[in-house]
Design an enzyme around this catalytic site. Structure first.
Site, PDB file in Angstrom:
ATOM      1  CG  HIS A 185      11.696  16.515   6.299  1.00 12.86           C
ATOM      2  ND1 HIS A 185      10.916  16.110   5.228  1.00 12.86           N
ATOM      3  CD2 HIS A 185      11.156  17.683   6.719  1.00 12.86           C
ATOM      4  CE1 HIS A 185       9.940  16.999   5.029  1.00 12.86           C
ATOM      5  NE2 HIS A 185      10.072  17.959   5.934  1.00 12.86           N
ATOM      6  CG  HIS A 204      10.641  22.362   8.544  1.00 11.61           C
ATOM      7  ND1 HIS A 204      10.787  23.046   7.359  1.00 11.61           N
ATOM      8  CD2 HIS A 204      10.115  21.153   8.210  1.00 11.61           C
ATOM      9  CE1 HIS A 204      10.362  22.294   6.350  1.00 11.61           C
ATOM     10  NE2 HIS A 204       9.948  21.128   6.846  1.00 11.61           N
ATOM     11  CG  HIS A 209       8.940  20.114   1.818  1.00 13.03           C
ATOM     12  ND1 HIS A 209      10.217  20.478   2.125  1.00 13.03           N
ATOM     13  CD2 HIS A 209       8.306  19.921   3.007  1.00 13.03           C
ATOM     14  CE1 HIS A 209      10.361  20.507   3.447  1.00 13.03           C
ATOM     15  NE2 HIS A 209       9.215  20.177   4.012  1.00 13.03           N
ATOM     16  CD  GLU A 254       3.640  17.962   3.715  1.00 15.85           C
ATOM     17  OE1 GLU A 254       4.094  18.958   3.130  1.00 15.85           O
ATOM     18  OE2 GLU A 254       3.484  17.904   4.963  1.00 15.85           O
ATOM     19  CG  ASP A 291       7.695  17.921   8.557  1.00 17.75           C
ATOM     20  OD1 ASP A 291       8.499  18.747   8.087  1.00 17.75           O
ATOM     21  OD2 ASP A 291       6.555  17.747   8.076  1.00 17.75           O
TER      22      ASP A 291
HETATM   23  N1  HPA Z   1       5.441  20.975   4.533  1.00 15.49           N
HETATM   24  C1  HPA Z   1       5.580  22.163   3.961  1.00 15.49           C
HETATM   25  N2  HPA Z   1       6.116  23.193   4.592  1.00 15.49           N
HETATM   26  C2  HPA Z   1       6.537  23.042   5.837  1.00 15.49           C
HETATM   27  C3  HPA Z   1       6.426  21.834   6.472  1.00 15.49           C
HETATM   28  C4  HPA Z   1       5.843  20.745   5.784  1.00 15.49           C
HETATM   29  O1  HPA Z   1       5.713  19.615   6.284  1.00 15.49           O
HETATM   30  N3  HPA Z   1       6.931  22.015   7.708  1.00 15.49           N
HETATM   31  C5  HPA Z   1       7.352  23.290   7.792  1.00 15.49           C
HETATM   32  N4  HPA Z   1       7.110  23.929   6.658  1.00 15.49           N
HETATM   33 ZN    ZN Z   2       8.838  19.622   6.045  1.00 13.29          ZN
END
Ligand code: HPA
Ligand code: ZN
Length: 336
Positions: free
Chosen positions: A18, A20, A198, A201, A279
């Site tokens: 995970h 980005h 996702h 969260e 992340d």
């Molecule tokens: N959540 C949602 N979108 C995102 C995240 C995240 O943690 N990181 C980068 N884009």
């Molecule tokens: Zn993410």
């Protein structure tokens, strides 16, 4: 810091699932790239930009994240960004990475998908030669741009089918449930892509159920709000659905108020296949090693529990079964 635990975690083979790539943009790279392209960022120095990294929610982070991403303009920028991340990950014992990127964010501001992909793949191929690191590439749909835009993005991605491995779903979660993207995911699965999203969260546990039932995802990114529905936790355990948990992200975005109250250990003890990931490490104060260390210290995890997290990272990966098994054995046999 307990340095022997630090050395143990660093040397332990790990997969990062995970991540980005846009979230690895350190101020030290963002500012020179802004200068290169003649872009004026509202931050004069590395310190000023870093000081802006005080978030109150997912949205407050996304606003600054997208603003900074605008400095990534050509294939070379994406290559430099990705190479820097891969070098750092390698130094922290990451042997396999499944990397997210946001194609719509780039095409929407006139950067061609082909440029993004060529920069990313050059860096990934180089890391494969230099470090023997393996990878998967997973473009994410921007959920707040809606399903039609996602379908259009999928069209464009399928023209590059051989360069990608799966699809994901990210950005503003609340108000954009997985159910909106059912047809997009049906089509992605028909194209043989791996599917993740996702969910849970900031959004409710019900979004996790939707991601599983309607999008038929193979893993859930974050997923920490599953605890609000004990039957869902039972299901995750029974079906061995992995969660890609990002502890420092969760603290910075106020999903949990402190690391000591994070639910990672409870989920691990309950038998959920949880993994530890970074992340957007440039924004959240740490790469994968710092995330492992934070939960080890904050939740008082044993070496065996750390080992279980690393083992889970391979079990949850999209590597072929024999490679997954080989890495899980390497984790079991690892001695610092
Ligand atoms: N959540 C949602 N979108 C995102 C995240 C995240 O943690 N990181 C980068 N884009
Ligand atoms: Zn993410």
């Amino acid at each position: 810091m307990d340095s022997s635990m630090g050395a143990f975690i660093r040397g332990l083979p790990k997969a990062e699932l995970h991540l980005h790539i846009e979230g690895t943009l350190e101020p030290e790279l963002a500012l020179p790239l802004a200068r290169k392209h003649g872009i004026v960022l509202p931050y004069a120095s590395v310190e000023e930009l870093r000081q802006a990294y005080e978030f109150t929610s997912l949205q407050s982070f996304l606003d600054i994240y997208y603003a900074a991403t605008d400095v990534l303009r050509d294939a070379g920028d994406f290559e430099v960004l990705t190479s820097a991340y891969l070098k750092r990950a390698h130094e922290q014992g990451v042997v396999h990475v499944e990397l997210f990127f946001d194609p719509q964010v780039h095409t929407g501001r006139g950067v061609a998908l082909a440029s993004v992909l060529s920069g990313l793949t050059r860096a990934l191929e180089q890391a494969s030669h230099a470090y023997g690191m393996t990878h998967r590439l997973i473009p994410c749909f921007i959920r707040n741009l809606g399903a039609d835009a996602a379908m259009q993005a999928l069209d464009e991605l399928l023209a590059h089918r051989s360069e990608i491995d799966g699809v994901g779903l990210d950005s503003t979660e609340c108000g954009y449930p997985p159910s909106l993207f059912r047809q997009v995911y049906d089509r992605a699965r028909r194209a043989g892509l791996q599917v993740v999203a996702h969910a849970g969260e900031e959004g409710p546990a019900a979004y996790i159920g939707e991601a599983l039932d309607l999008l038929r995802v193979q893993r859930v990114d974050h997923g920490v709000r599953c605890e609000e529905d004990p039957a869902l936790v039972d299901r995750l355990v029974r079906e061995r659905v992995p969660l890609t948990v990002c502890p420092l992200s969760n603290i910075r975005l106020k999903v949990f108020d402190r690391i000591e109250s994070h639910n990672l250990k409870r989920l691990l003890d309950a038998g959920v296949c949880v993994t530890v990931n970074s992340d957007d490490p440039a924004y959240f104060g740490g790469y994968v090693l710092e995330n492992y260390l934070a939960v080890q210290q904050g939740l008082n995890l044993s070496a065996q529990q750390i080992r279980a997290l690393a083992r889970n990272s391979f079990e949850a990966s999209f590597l072929p079964p024999e490679q997954r098994q080989r890495w899980m054995t390497a984790v079991d046999q690892y001695r610092a």
